[in-house]
Design a protein around this motif. Structure first.
Motif, PDB file in Angstrom:
ATOM      1  N   VAL A 141       0.782  -1.269   0.313  1.00 10.08           N
ATOM      2  CA  VAL A 141      -0.272  -0.013   0.287  1.00 10.08           C
ATOM      3  C   VAL A 141       0.935   0.868   0.353  1.00 10.08           C
ATOM      4  O   VAL A 141       0.476   1.816  -1.370  1.00 10.08           O
ATOM      5  N   TRP A 142       1.503   1.607   1.413  1.00 12.05           N
ATOM      6  CA  TRP A 142       2.640   2.644   0.141  1.00 12.05           C
ATOM      7  C   TRP A 142       3.927   2.109  -0.910  1.00 12.05           C
ATOM      8  O   TRP A 142       3.496   3.796  -0.801  1.00 12.05           O
ATOM      9  N   GLY A 143       3.788   1.767  -0.949  1.00 14.16           N
ATOM     10  CA  GLY A 143       4.133   1.239  -2.656  1.00 14.16           C
ATOM     11  C   GLY A 143       3.499   1.986  -3.368  1.00 14.16           C
ATOM     12  O   GLY A 143       4.034   2.765  -4.228  1.00 14.16           O
ATOM     13  N   ASN A 144       2.288   1.685  -3.526  1.00 18.74           N
ATOM     14  CA  ASN A 144       1.557   2.693  -4.563  1.00 18.74           C
ATOM     15  C   ASN A 144       1.211   3.572  -4.287  1.00 18.74           C
ATOM     16  O   ASN A 144       0.769   4.514  -4.646  1.00 18.74           O
ATOM     17  N   VAL A 145       0.919   3.924  -2.840  1.00 17.67           N
ATOM     18  CA  VAL A 145       0.520   5.663  -2.661  1.00 17.67           C
ATOM     19  C   VAL A 145       1.817   6.257  -2.536  1.00 17.67           C
ATOM     20  O   VAL A 145       1.682   7.700  -3.160  1.00 17.67           O
ATOM     21  N   CYS A 146       2.586   6.408  -1.893  1.00 18.85           N
ATOM     22  CA  CYS A 146       4.267   7.320  -1.969  1.00 18.85           C
ATOM     23  C   CYS A 146       4.134   7.092  -3.531  1.00 18.85           C
ATOM     24  O   CYS A 146       4.607   8.612  -4.303  1.00 18.85           O
ATOM     25  N   ALA A 147       4.718   6.303  -4.501  1.00 15.33           N
ATOM     26  CA  ALA A 147       5.163   6.124  -6.092  1.00 15.33           C
ATOM     27  C   ALA A 147       3.779   7.122  -7.074  1.00 15.33           C
ATOM     28  O   ALA A 147       3.981   8.152  -7.624  1.00 15.33           O
ATOM     29  N   ALA A 148       1.978   6.508  -6.348  1.00 17.30           N
ATOM     30  CA  ALA A 148       1.141   7.578  -7.055  1.00 17.30           C
ATOM     31  C   ALA A 148       1.434   9.268  -6.687  1.00 17.30           C
ATOM     32  O   ALA A 148       1.436  10.009  -7.930  1.00 17.30           O
ATOM     33  N   LEU A 149       1.614   9.112  -5.300  1.00 19.21           N
ATOM     34  CA  LEU A 149       1.808  11.126  -5.211  1.00 19.21           C
ATOM     35  C   LEU A 149       3.221  11.244  -5.788  1.00 19.21           C
ATOM     36  O   LEU A 149       2.902  12.657  -6.239  1.00 19.21           O
ATOM     37  N   LEU A 150       3.578  10.586  -5.935  1.00 23.79           N
ATOM     38  CA  LEU A 150       5.585  11.473  -6.341  1.00 23.79           C
ATOM     39  C   LEU A 150       5.187  11.868  -7.887  1.00 23.79           C
ATOM     40  O   LEU A 150       5.277  12.712  -8.500  1.00 23.79           O
ATOM     41  N   THR A 151       4.057  10.797  -8.082  1.00 26.19           N
ATOM     42  CA  THR A 151       4.313  10.760 -10.058  1.00 26.19           C
ATOM     43  C   THR A 151       3.213  11.986 -10.032  1.00 26.19           C
ATOM     44  O   THR A 151       3.251  12.542 -10.414  1.00 26.19           O
ATOM     45  N   ALA A 152       1.632  11.926  -8.747  1.00 26.21           N
ATOM     46  CA  ALA A 152       1.203  13.018  -9.502  1.00 26.21           C
ATOM     47  C   ALA A 152       1.686  14.740  -8.898  1.00 26.21           C
ATOM     48  O   ALA A 152       1.422  15.245 -10.271  1.00 26.21           O
ATOM     49  N   LEU A 153       2.750  14.787  -8.107  1.00 29.65           N
ATOM     50  CA  LEU A 153       3.332  15.871  -8.044  1.00 29.65           C
ATOM     51  C   LEU A 153       4.315  15.597  -9.716  1.00 29.65           C
ATOM     52  O   LEU A 153       4.368  17.081 -10.373  1.00 29.65           O
ATOM     53  N   ALA A 154       5.026  14.947 -10.119  1.00 27.50           N
ATOM     54  CA  ALA A 154       5.868  15.823 -11.366  1.00 27.50           C
ATOM     55  C   ALA A 154       5.017  15.827 -12.291  1.00 27.50           C
ATOM     56  O   ALA A 154       4.916  16.559 -13.104  1.00 27.50           O
ATOM     57  N   ILE A 155       3.706  15.162 -12.761  1.00 21.85           N
ATOM     58  CA  ILE A 155       2.218  15.227 -13.529  1.00 21.85           C
ATOM     59  C   ILE A 155       2.433  16.487 -13.140  1.00 21.85           C
ATOM     60  O   ILE A 155       2.361  17.833 -14.782  1.00 21.85           O
ATOM     61  N   THR A 156       1.946  17.327 -12.782  1.00 21.44           N
ATOM     62  CA  THR A 156       1.478  18.452 -12.152  1.00 21.44           C
ATOM     63  C   THR A 156       1.952  19.523 -12.021  1.00 21.44           C
ATOM     64  O   THR A 156       2.281  20.684 -13.224  1.00 21.44           O
ATOM     65  N   TRP A 157       3.853  19.439 -12.352  1.00 21.31           N
ATOM     66  CA  TRP A 157       5.314  20.298 -12.350  1.00 21.31           C
ATOM     67  C   TRP A 157       4.874  19.933 -13.880  1.00 21.31           C
ATOM     68  O   TRP A 157       5.366  21.076 -13.868  1.00 21.31           O
ATOM     69  N   LEU A 158       5.030  19.079 -14.526  1.00 21.05           N
ATOM     70  CA  LEU A 158       5.606  19.458 -15.588  1.00 21.05           C
ATOM     71  C   LEU A 158       4.465  20.167 -16.191  1.00 21.05           C
ATOM     72  O   LEU A 158       4.708  20.986 -17.134  1.00 21.05           O
ATOM     73  N   ALA A 159       2.784  19.844 -15.787  1.00 20.21           N
ATOM     74  CA  ALA A 159       1.686  20.200 -16.224  1.00 20.21           C
ATOM     75  C   ALA A 159       1.816  22.280 -16.213  1.00 20.21           C
ATOM     76  O   ALA A 159       1.805  22.448 -17.416  1.00 20.21           O
ATOM     77  N   LEU A 160       2.331  22.043 -15.031  1.00 20.11           N
ATOM     78  CA  LEU A 160       2.512  23.913 -15.044  1.00 20.11           C
ATOM     79  C   LEU A 160       3.317  24.651 -15.599  1.00 20.11           C
ATOM     80  O   LEU A 160       3.542  25.857 -15.869  1.00 20.11           O
ATOM     81  N   ALA A 161       4.677  23.627 -15.873  1.00 24.34           N
ATOM     82  CA  ALA A 161       6.092  24.416 -16.477  1.00 24.34           C
ATOM     83  C   ALA A 161       6.011  24.214 -17.814  1.00 24.34           C
ATOM     84  O   ALA A 161       6.454  25.667 -18.886  1.00 24.34           O
ATOM     85  N   VAL A 162       4.936  23.135 -18.864  1.00 21.55           N
ATOM     86  CA  VAL A 162       4.915  23.664 -19.962  1.00 21.55           C
ATOM     87  C   VAL A 162       3.750  24.482 -20.285  1.00 21.55           C
ATOM     88  O   VAL A 162       3.418  24.935 -21.657  1.00 21.55           O
TER      89      VAL A 162
END
Length: 668
Positions: free
Chosen positions: A439-460
Motif C-alpha cells: 500500500v505504501w509503495g503504491n501510495v508514495c509512488a502515485a503521489l510522487l508521480t502526481a506531483l511530477a505530472i502536475t509540475w510538468l503541466a505547470l511548466a509546459v
C-alpha cells in the motif's frame, strides 16, 4: 378438568391405525413438537413412556418394525444421501422443479415414504438427536415385539441391503468409463481398475450370502476381507482423483460432482458391508442407527439446492483457492530483501496507477454519455491492470484474495498441531505487513508521480491538470464525512475478492482444458517457430487467470457507477491507489496547506484499510470453507497479541533477527 398428556395425544391414533406411515408420523410429530433443542429429551421421554406401557410399545413396534419388514428399503439405500448420477446441472434443475411442482409419491417406496413425513424444516431437530436416544427406542421396540417378526425383519432388511450393495457396486464400476476420470488419472486405461474388482468381489459376496444352507465361516470371512481390500483401494483411488483434480490438473463442477458421488457411494457400500456381515451385533446396531440418521438428514435436504451445490462444488472451489494459494506466496514478504522488493514492485504499479487516474479524470471531463464513459473507464482500468501484471508490478489491493488462500492452506496444514495459533499469528503478521508495504509503495509512488505530472503541466502548459471544480470534487470524494467513501471502499473490496475468484477460476480452467498443450498444437500458430510457440503457450497457461482476473477487475470497477446510474442508487468505488493519485493531483494542482493534505492522506489510508480487510475476510472465508477447516478468532488474536509484544518491530518491517527467530520457531 382433565389434563391430557401431549404424548398420549400423539400416540392416541395408533390404537385404530398402526400402519408404518401412521406410526412414523406420530413419532416424528412428537419429536418436532417444540424447540429443536428439546428433541433429544422428547425422544428419551417417549422411550420411558413405552417402557412403562407395554401395549402401546407393542402397537408401535408392530407398526414400525412390521411395516419395515414389508417395505422396499433399497430405493432409500441407493439414492438418499448420494448425489444424483444425472450431473450437477440436472440435479439442481430437478430439485428446483420438484420444489415448485412436487412429484407423486409411492407409499411402498421407502424414499417416498420418508419424503411424505419429513420436510426441509425438520433438519434442525434431526441433527440434535443422539444415536444413544435412537438406540434406547430401538431396544424398547424390539423387546415389545415377538421373535418371529424380529427374525422376518432381519431377513428382509438383509436381503434389501445385499441388493443395494450389488447395485451400488455396479454403479461404481460404470463410473470408471467417465472421460473426466480418465483425464485426471490416465492409469485407468492401463491397469486393472479397483472399481471393476470391487464389483466382482461384491457380486461374489452377495452370491455367497444368498446361498441356501450353512456357509463356511472361513469362506465368508475371506469374502468380506477381499471386499474390504477392494473398498480401501477404491477409496485411495478417489483420494488420488481429488488430489489431482484440486491440484495441477484442474477440475470442473462436473468432475467435482462425480468424485463426490463416488465417495458417497463407496461410503454407503462400506456401511452395507457392515450391516450384512454375520455377527458383530453392537457394531451392526450402531452402523444401522448412523445410517438411519443419514437417511433422515438426506430426506430433509432432498430438495435443497444450496446443499447439493455446496457439496458438488467443494473440489472445484478447492482447486480455485489452491491456484490462488500458489500465486499468493509471492505476495508475502518473510525477510527484509523480499520486503524491499515488494515495496519496489508496488512503487512501479503506483506510477502506472497515477497515469490511469489522470486518464480517468480526463475521460470524465469529456461529457460523454454514461454508457460510453463507463466503457472507456473500464478499458482504462482493465488494460492498466493487465499492463501492471505484464511488468511484474504489484497492486496492493490484489494481495488479499491471494494471501487469504495461502493463510487457509496454512490453517489446513497445521489445524492439528499444538502451536497452531502461534504459527497462524506469525503468518497473519506477515500478510498484514506485506499488504501495508505494498500500500505504501503504491501510495508514495502515485503521489510522487502526481506531483511530477502536475509540475510538468505547470511548466509546459502553465495550468494544473485539475481545475477548481475537479479539485473540490476529488477532495470531497475521498472524505468519509462528506461522501460514502468507506461504503464505496467496501464495494471495491468485494470486487477485489471477486477478481481473486475469477483469477482462480481461469487458472483452474487452463489446467482443466490443458491450455498449454492446446496452444502448442493450435493450427493458427504453426507458422511461429516451435520454441517461441512453446514459450507463448507456457506464459499464457501460467498467467491465464491473472490476465483475466486483472482485466475483469477493471471492468467491475468501471461499470459500478453505471449500474448505480441505471438502478438509481448511489453506487461507486474507492480504491486506495487511485484515491492517493487523485489526492496528489488535487493537492498539487492547488496546494491548500499541509493539514488538508495530511487529512486527505488519512482518508486514503482508511479507504485502503477497508479495501484490504473486506477482500481478505471474504477470501479467507471462502478458502477455509473450501478446505473444510476453521479458526478460532479469540485464539488467533491472542497469538497476534503475543507476537506483537514479543517483537513489535516485525509488524512494520522484517528485521534479520526476527526473521531468524520466526524460521526457527516454525520449523521452516
Amino acid at each position: 378438568m382433565t389434563v391430557t398428556d401431549p404424548l398420549d395425544e400423539a400416540l392416541a391414533s395408533l390404537s385404530e391405525d398402526n400402519r408404518l406411515e401412521s406410526c412414523l408420523d406420530a413419532l416424528f410429530g412428537w419429536l418436532r413438537a417444540g424447540s429443536p433443542d428439546g428433541a433429544a429429551q422428547r425422544l428419551d421421554r417417549l422411550s420411558a413412556y413405552l417402557e412403562a406401557d407395554s401395549d402401546q410399545a407393542r402397537r408401535l413396534a408392530q407398526g414400525i418394525l412390521g411395516g419395515l419388514a414389508r417395505l422396499e428399503v433399497y430405493p432409500a439405500l441407493v439414492r438418499l444421501g448420494i448425489l444424483s448420477r444425472e450431473g450437477l446441472l440436472r440435479d439442481v434443475t430437478t430439485r428446483l422443479y420438484d420444489r415448485l411442482n412436487p412429484p407423486p409419491l409411492d407409499r411402498d417406496d421407502s424414499r417416498d415414504l420418508l419424503a411424505r413425513l419429513i420436510t426441509r424444516h425438520d433438519k434442525a431437530w434431526i441433527e440434535t438427536l443422539p444415536a444413544s436416544g435412537w438406540l434406547r427406542l430401538l431396544r424398547v421396540l424390539l423387546a415389545a415385539q415377538d421373535e418371529e417378526l424380529s427374525q422376518a425383519l432381519r431377513t428382509h432388511l438383509e436381503e434389501e441391503c445385499l441388493y443395494a450393495l450389488e447395485m451400488l457396486a455396479i454403479w461404481v464400476a460404470a463410473e470408471e468409463l467417465d472421460p473426466e476420470l480418465m483425464r485426471i488419472d490416465e492409469r485407468l486405461t492401463r491397469i486393472d481398475s479397483p472399481f471393476i474388482a470391487l464389483q466382482r468381489e461384491a457380486h461374489a459376496f452377495v452370491e455367497l450370502r444368498n446361498m441356501p444352507g450353512e456357509v463356511d465361516p472361513e469362506q465368508e470371512r475371506a469374502a468380506i476381507d477381499h471386499l474390504r481390500v477392494m473398498l480401501d483401494q477404491c477409496q485411495e483411488q478417489v483420494a488420488r482423483f481429488r488430489r489431482r483434480g484440486a491440484g495441477s490438473l484442474g477440475s470442473s463442477a462436473h468432475t467435482s460432482h462425480l468424485i463426490e458421488r463416488l465417495e458417497d457411494t463407496l461410503g454407503r457400500i462400506a456401511t452395507l458391508v457392515v450391516l450384512t456381515q454375520p455377527g458383530h451385533g453392537v457394531t451392526v446396531t450402531r452402523t444401522a442407527l448412523r445410517l438411519w440418521q443419514e437417511l433422515l438428514l438426506a430426506t430433509a435436504e432432498k430438495d435443497s439446492i444450496r446443499a447439493v451445490w455446496k457439496k458438488s462444488t467443494r473440489m472445484v472451489s478447492r482447486s480455485i483457492t489452491q491456484n490462488k494459494s500458489d500465486h499468493g506466496e509471492r505476495y508475502i514478504s518473510r525477510d527484509l530483501s523480499s520486503h524491499l522488493r515488494l515495496v519496489a514492485t508496488a512503487a512501479g504499479a503506483g506510477v502506472i496507477i497515477a497515469m490511469m487516474a489522470l486518464i480517468k479524470i480526463t475521460i470524465e471531463s469529456w461529457g460523454l454519455s454514461p454508457l460510453l464513459q463507463a466503457l472507456l473507464v473500464s478499458l482504462n482500468y482493465g488494460l492498466g491492470f493487465v499492463l501492471v501484471h505484464l511488468l511484474h508490478f504489484t497492486i496492493a489491493t490484489k494481495q488479499p484474495a491471494m494471501t487469504a488462500a495461502s493463510f487457509a492452506a496454512e490453517v489446513e496444514r497445521n489445524r492439528r498441531g499444538r502451536s497452531v495459533s502461534r504459527k497462524l499469528a506469525r503468518l497473519l503478521l506477515e500478510v498484514n505487513r506485506s499488504q501495508w508495504a505494498a500500500v505504501w509503495g503504491n501510495v508514495c509512488a502515485a503521489l510522487l508521480t502526481a506531483l511530477a505530472i502536475t509540475w510538468l503541466a505547470l511548466a509546459v502548459l502553465g495550468t494544473p491538470p485539475l481545475d477548481a471544480e475537479q479539485i473540490a470534487y476529488q477532495l470531497r470524494a475521498i472524505s468519509p464525512v462528506q461522501s460514502l467513501a468507506l461504503l464505496y471502499a467496501a464495494i471495491a473490496g468485494v470486487w477485489l475478492f471477486c477478481s481473486g475468484i475469477i483469477a482462480g477460476f481461469f487458472d483452474n480452467r487452463a489446467d482443466h482444458v490443458q491450455l498449454e498443450r492446446r496452444l502448442v498444437g493450435h493450427p493458427a500458430l504453426q507458422r511461429i517457430p516451435r520454441h517461441r510457440r512453446e514459450r507463448l503457450a507456457h506464459y499464457l497457461h501460467e498467467n491465464y487467470g491473472a490476465l483475466a482476473g486483472n482485466f475483469l477487475f477493471g471492468v467491475l470497477l468501471g461499470m459500478t457507477g453505471y449500474v448505480g446510474y441505471l438502478l438509481g442508487l448511489p453506487l461507486d468505488i474507492r480504491h486506495v491507489a487511485f484515491s492517493s493519485a487523485n489526492l496528489g493531483f488535487a493537492s498539487f494542482s492547488d496546494f491548500q496547506g499541509w493539514p488538508t493534505f495530511l487529512l486527505g492522506l488519512l482518508f486514503v489510508m482508511l479507504i485502503g484499510f477497508v479495501n484490504l480487510w473486506v477482500s481478505f475476510a471474504l477470501a479467507l472465508m471462502v478458502a477455509l470453507r473450501s478446505r473444510g477447516c476453521r479458526i478460532e478468532p479469540g485464539i488467533l488474536l491472542a497469538g497476534v497479541k503475543d507476537e506483537f509484544f514479543r517483537n513489535p518491530l516485525r509488524f512494520f518491517i522484517p528485521t534479520v533477527l526476527s526473521s531468524r527467530k520466526s524460521g526457527a520457531g516454525d520449523g521452516r
